[in-house]
Scaffold this motif. Sequence first.
Motif, PDB file in Angstrom:
ATOM      1  N   LEU A   1       0.840  -1.199   0.000  1.00  0.00           N
ATOM      2  CA  LEU A   1       0.000   0.000   0.000  1.00  0.00           C
ATOM      3  C   LEU A   1       0.876   1.250   0.000  1.00  0.00           C
ATOM      4  CD1 LEU A   1      -2.755   1.477   0.409  1.00  0.00           C
ATOM      5  CD2 LEU A   1      -2.412   1.145   2.877  1.00  0.00           C
ATOM      6  N   HIS A   2       0.568   2.174  -0.946  1.00  0.00           N
ATOM      7  CA  HIS A   2       1.288   3.450  -1.038  1.00  0.00           C
ATOM      8  C   HIS A   2       0.282   4.592  -0.915  1.00  0.00           C
ATOM      9  CE1 HIS A   2       5.002   1.523  -2.376  1.00  0.00           C
ATOM     10  NE2 HIS A   2       4.296   0.843  -3.266  1.00  0.00           N
ATOM     11  N   PRO A   3       0.224   5.287   0.215  1.00  0.00           N
ATOM     12  CA  PRO A   3      -0.685   6.436   0.330  1.00  0.00           C
ATOM     13  C   PRO A   3      -0.162   7.627  -0.483  1.00  0.00           C
ATOM     14  CG  PRO A   3       0.001   5.603   2.505  1.00  0.00           C
ATOM     15  CD  PRO A   3       0.906   5.004   1.483  1.00  0.00           C
ATOM     16  N   ALA A   4      -1.090   8.387  -1.073  1.00  0.00           N
ATOM     17  CA  ALA A   4      -0.695   9.654  -1.682  1.00  0.00           C
ATOM     18  C   ALA A   4      -0.355  10.668  -0.595  1.00  0.00           C
ATOM     19  CB  ALA A   4      -1.817  10.180  -2.572  1.00  0.00           C
ATOM     20  N   SER A   5      -1.031  10.547   0.544  1.00  0.00           N
ATOM     21  CA  SER A   5      -0.737  11.339   1.732  1.00  0.00           C
ATOM     22  C   SER A   5      -1.337  10.625   2.923  1.00  0.00           C
ATOM     23  CB  SER A   5      -1.306  12.757   1.607  1.00  0.00           C
ATOM     24  OG  SER A   5      -2.724  12.722   1.453  1.00  0.00           O
ATOM     25  N   GLY A   6      -0.815  10.909   4.107  1.00  0.00           N
ATOM     26  CA  GLY A   6      -1.335  10.274   5.305  1.00  0.00           C
ATOM     27  C   GLY A   6      -0.758   8.893   5.542  1.00  0.00           C
ATOM     28  N   THR A   7      -1.451   8.124   6.373  1.00  0.00           N
ATOM     29  CA  THR A   7      -1.009   6.776   6.730  1.00  0.00           C
ATOM     30  C   THR A   7      -2.170   5.809   6.608  1.00  0.00           C
ATOM     31  OG1 THR A   7      -1.517   7.133   9.082  1.00  0.00           O
ATOM     32  CG2 THR A   7       0.723   7.648   8.348  1.00  0.00           C
ATOM     33  N   GLY A   8      -1.830   4.539   6.371  1.00  0.00           N
ATOM     34  CA  GLY A   8      -2.894   3.560   6.205  1.00  0.00           C
ATOM     35  C   GLY A   8      -2.445   2.150   6.509  1.00  0.00           C
ATOM     36  N   ASN A   9      -3.419   1.251   6.490  1.00  0.00           N
ATOM     37  CA  ASN A   9      -3.185  -0.168   6.742  1.00  0.00           C
ATOM     38  C   ASN A   9      -3.923  -0.976   5.677  1.00  0.00           C
ATOM     39  OD1 ASN A   9      -2.216  -2.269   8.927  1.00  0.00           O
ATOM     40  ND2 ASN A   9      -4.286  -2.902   8.342  1.00  0.00           N
ATOM     41  N   LEU A  10      -3.313  -2.072   5.260  1.00  0.00           N
ATOM     42  CA  LEU A  10      -3.894  -2.945   4.241  1.00  0.00           C
ATOM     43  C   LEU A  10      -4.107  -4.328   4.834  1.00  0.00           C
ATOM     44  CD1 LEU A  10      -4.744  -3.542   1.299  1.00  0.00           C
ATOM     45  CD2 LEU A  10      -2.333  -4.005   0.792  1.00  0.00           C
ATOM     46  N   SER A  11      -5.346  -4.811   4.766  1.00  0.00           N
ATOM     47  CA  SER A  11      -5.684  -6.155   5.213  1.00  0.00           C
ATOM     48  C   SER A  11      -6.266  -6.922   4.029  1.00  0.00           C
ATOM     49  CB  SER A  11      -6.692  -6.102   6.362  1.00  0.00           C
ATOM     50  OG  SER A  11      -7.059  -7.395   6.777  1.00  0.00           O
ATOM     51  N   ILE A  12      -5.771  -8.131   3.792  1.00  0.00           N
ATOM     52  CA  ILE A  12      -6.152  -8.900   2.603  1.00  0.00           C
ATOM     53  C   ILE A  12      -6.660 -10.269   3.025  1.00  0.00           C
ATOM     54  CG2 ILE A  12      -5.392  -9.777   0.371  1.00  0.00           C
ATOM     55  CD1 ILE A  12      -3.068  -7.774   0.506  1.00  0.00           C
ATOM     56  N   ALA A  13      -7.901 -10.570   2.670  1.00  0.00           N
ATOM     57  CA  ALA A  13      -8.486 -11.886   2.931  1.00  0.00           C
ATOM     58  C   ALA A  13      -8.417 -12.711   1.644  1.00  0.00           C
ATOM     59  CB  ALA A  13      -9.935 -11.750   3.391  1.00  0.00           C
ATOM     60  N   VAL A  14      -7.860 -13.914   1.751  1.00  0.00           N
ATOM     61  CA  VAL A  14      -7.710 -14.793   0.582  1.00  0.00           C
ATOM     62  C   VAL A  14      -8.465 -16.084   0.852  1.00  0.00           C
ATOM     63  CG1 VAL A  14      -6.082 -15.956  -0.947  1.00  0.00           C
ATOM     64  CG2 VAL A  14      -5.424 -13.807   0.147  1.00  0.00           C
ATOM     65  N   PRO A  15      -9.668 -16.244   0.295  1.00  0.00           N
ATOM     66  CA  PRO A  15     -10.405 -17.489   0.517  1.00  0.00           C
ATOM     67  C   PRO A  15      -9.735 -18.629  -0.225  1.00  0.00           C
ATOM     68  CG  PRO A  15     -11.545 -16.133  -1.085  1.00  0.00           C
ATOM     69  CD  PRO A  15     -10.402 -15.305  -0.568  1.00  0.00           C
ATOM     70  N   PRO A  16      -9.424 -19.757   0.437  1.00  0.00           N
ATOM     71  CA  PRO A  16      -8.908 -20.905  -0.297  1.00  0.00           C
ATOM     72  C   PRO A  16      -9.896 -21.264  -1.410  1.00  0.00           C
ATOM     73  CG  PRO A  16      -8.792 -21.286   2.069  1.00  0.00           C
ATOM     74  CD  PRO A  16      -9.601 -20.044   1.874  1.00  0.00           C
ATOM     75  N   THR A  17      -9.419 -21.381  -2.622  1.00  0.00           N
ATOM     76  CA  THR A  17     -10.301 -21.545  -3.780  1.00  0.00           C
ATOM     77  C   THR A  17      -9.978 -22.856  -4.486  1.00  0.00           C
ATOM     78  OG1 THR A  17     -10.395 -19.129  -4.022  1.00  0.00           O
ATOM     79  CG2 THR A  17     -11.115 -20.453  -5.898  1.00  0.00           C
ATOM     80  N   TYR A  18     -11.033 -23.606  -4.796  1.00  0.00           N
ATOM     81  CA  TYR A  18     -10.878 -24.947  -5.371  1.00  0.00           C
ATOM     82  C   TYR A  18     -11.733 -25.057  -6.639  1.00  0.00           C
ATOM     83  CZ  TYR A  18      -9.274 -25.857  -0.585  1.00  0.00           C
ATOM     84  OH  TYR A  18      -8.634 -25.785   0.618  1.00  0.00           O
ATOM     85  N   ILE A  19     -11.358 -26.026  -7.466  1.00  0.00           N
ATOM     86  CA  ILE A  19     -12.130 -26.279  -8.678  1.00  0.00           C
ATOM     87  C   ILE A  19     -12.395 -27.780  -8.776  1.00  0.00           C
ATOM     88  CG2 ILE A  19     -10.228 -26.692 -10.278  1.00  0.00           C
ATOM     89  CD1 ILE A  19     -13.392 -24.554 -10.922  1.00  0.00           C
TER      90      ILE A  19
END
Length: 261
Positions: free
Chosen positions: A243-261
């Motif tokens: 994550l790159h803010p244009a200004s300020g500060t931030g946090n990135l949280s990513i949920a990855v569901p296990p995916t099957y076929i």
Amino acid sequence: MIFDEVPTTVRAGAMVFSGGAGDDGFFIEKWKGWGPVATKRSITKRSNAAGSFPTQGYPDDRTLIFSGRCHANGAERMGWFENQFSGLFMDGLGGRVLVEHGGYVTWAYGFRADQPDFESEIPGSTSTYQLGLWFPDPRKFGLITPDQIFSGPHGVNIITQNDGNYEARPVMTVSGNMPGGYLVNGPNALGYGVTHAVVPGHPHVIDMNDGSLTIDGVRIYGATPINADTWGVPPAGQAVQILHPASGTGNLSIAVPPTYI
């Protein structure tokens, strides 16, 4: 037709279908369609050579068919089960179907596939049934646990993992105080840029399935004039996001569901 080993449980809407046997409810004796699916592709024949031109294939839709018996203690109870069965997904909108099978819990979004069957075998005690469910999206998703959520502050590489056997599309939550917007860099030089401000208490949710951006449950349009690439996490593999803010500060949280076929 060769049937697969029956599952532990199938939950569709408000209904529960159990593997094995019992004396009250629906029990599965045969089922087919939760395993591998066919591959679809457009084929163009070579006019002056052997075979066809090579084209990429994609997983085709999925149809799950299962059947068994419904047991009840009396005609009134059996009638209730029949009404429940007859009304499943009859609004035409479908719903989530959750399957416990082989030590895995996975789900997909299904619809009624055809005319179901419910016939009395022993009045007031036992009926037979068959049900087909159609899944236009053949992917199956595992339940998201804390192990599938990856978080970090801006400027830090966040390495995500997909425990499934098919590409997983993550859902990213961007929070903090970034009045000038931000850019999320993904794998293979892909990026998702947003000019809309991030306000404390009102995180941005980015769904990599369709590239949508929502804030407080409302979809936001026109906030990604920079670029709005989408990407996935490869099966049994990893992807890096930052994550790159244009200004300020931030946090990135990513949920990855296990995916099957």
